[in-house]
Design an enzyme around this catalytic site. Structure first.
Site, PDB file in Angstrom:
ATOM      1  N   TYR A 128      37.833   3.394 -29.664  1.00  0.00           N
ATOM      2  CA  TYR A 128      36.650   3.762 -29.373  1.00  0.00           C
ATOM      3  C   TYR A 128      36.537   5.357 -28.997  1.00  0.00           C
ATOM      4  CZ  TYR A 128      35.923  -0.582 -31.045  1.00  0.00           C
ATOM      5  OH  TYR A 128      35.758  -1.510 -31.721  1.00  0.00           O
ATOM      6  N   GLU A 158      24.092  25.165 -13.997  1.00  0.00           N
ATOM      7  CA  GLU A 158      24.916  25.019 -15.150  1.00  0.00           C
ATOM      8  C   GLU A 158      24.972  25.212 -16.405  1.00  0.00           C
ATOM      9  OE1 GLU A 158      28.068  22.012 -12.248  1.00  0.00           O
ATOM     10  OE2 GLU A 158      26.266  21.018 -13.028  1.00  0.00           O
TER      11      GLU A 158
HETATM   12 ZN    ZN Z   1      27.906  19.496 -12.309  1.00  0.00          ZN
END
Ligand code: ZN
Length: 212
Positions: A120, A74
């Site tokens: 936040y 990835e």
């Molecule tokens: Zn992934």
């Protein structure tokens, strides 16, 4: 200790912390951080509980593997952030439970999939875009992130999980944790009438806490 060896230690320490607290299971997710001459990245099929700083993958600016174990498939998700947001120092990709649950819900708003529930999440994460599903490892995902032109620090991959960028690795991990906790609140409150922060309140936060 050089900057690069400190960043290698940070990747190992923060990955183990995320693993120990259930943000990553098995060999899910990947973390990268920019160094002077390229990108450091968690290796493919590595478990975040047991990373070795010396085996972390290193790639040059063009994405060529130069040392360490083979990088995650990835990697192009990460490179798309470094290429389109020059302020990016680190990227964290998780398959964390609640953010992934949101990414699977049919009625999640693709243009603002983490609405402003708390200050936040506005301060640390900002608006989050949901990108359509593609097979893990399909380089089309990198193109879709590049097509956003650097407008989002964080995105959600449909039926997959979040990708969060920030100026350094600690900020990226904190932002990924904030995104996951907010996703948990959103899933918990799904059937309840919920009060979001107003556009004025969001604007005030952006003005007072403008940063990354
Ligand atoms: Zn992934």
């Amino acid at each position: 200790m050089t900057d690069e060896s400190r960043i290698r230690e940070d990747i190992v320490r923060l990955s183990k912390s995320l693993y120990d607290r259930g943000y990553s299971v098995g060999s899910a997710g990947n973390i990268s951080a920019a160094v002077d001459d390229g990108i450091l990245m968690t290796p493919t099929n590595s478990c975040w509980g047991f990373l070795d700083p010396a085996k972390i993958s290193k790639l040059d600016y063009d994405g060529r593997h130069v040392s360490g174990d083979k990088p995650s498939k990835e990697v192009f998700l990460h490179r798309a952030f470094y290429e389109t947001r020059p302020q990016t120092g680190a990227v964290v990709h998780l398959h964390s439970t609640f953010a992934t649950a949101l990414s699977c819900l049919e009625d999640t708003n693709p243009d603002d999939c983490i609405p402003p529930l708390t200050p936040y999440v506005v301060m640390r994460v900002g608006e989050v875009k949901l990108l359509p599903y593609v097979r893990p490892g399909d380089e089309k995902m990198g193109e879709m992130i590049r097509d956003l032109g650097g407008r989002y620090a964080a995105i959600l991959l449909a039926n997959h999980g979040p990708v969060v960028s920030a100026k350094d690795i600690t900020s990226a991990v904190y932002a990924a944790e904030e995104l996951e906790e907010t996703a948990k609140l959103l899933v918990m409150l799904r059937t309840a009438k919920t009060r979001l922060l107003t556009p004025n309140q969001v604007q005030e936060l952006r003005t007072v806490f403008s940063g990354y």
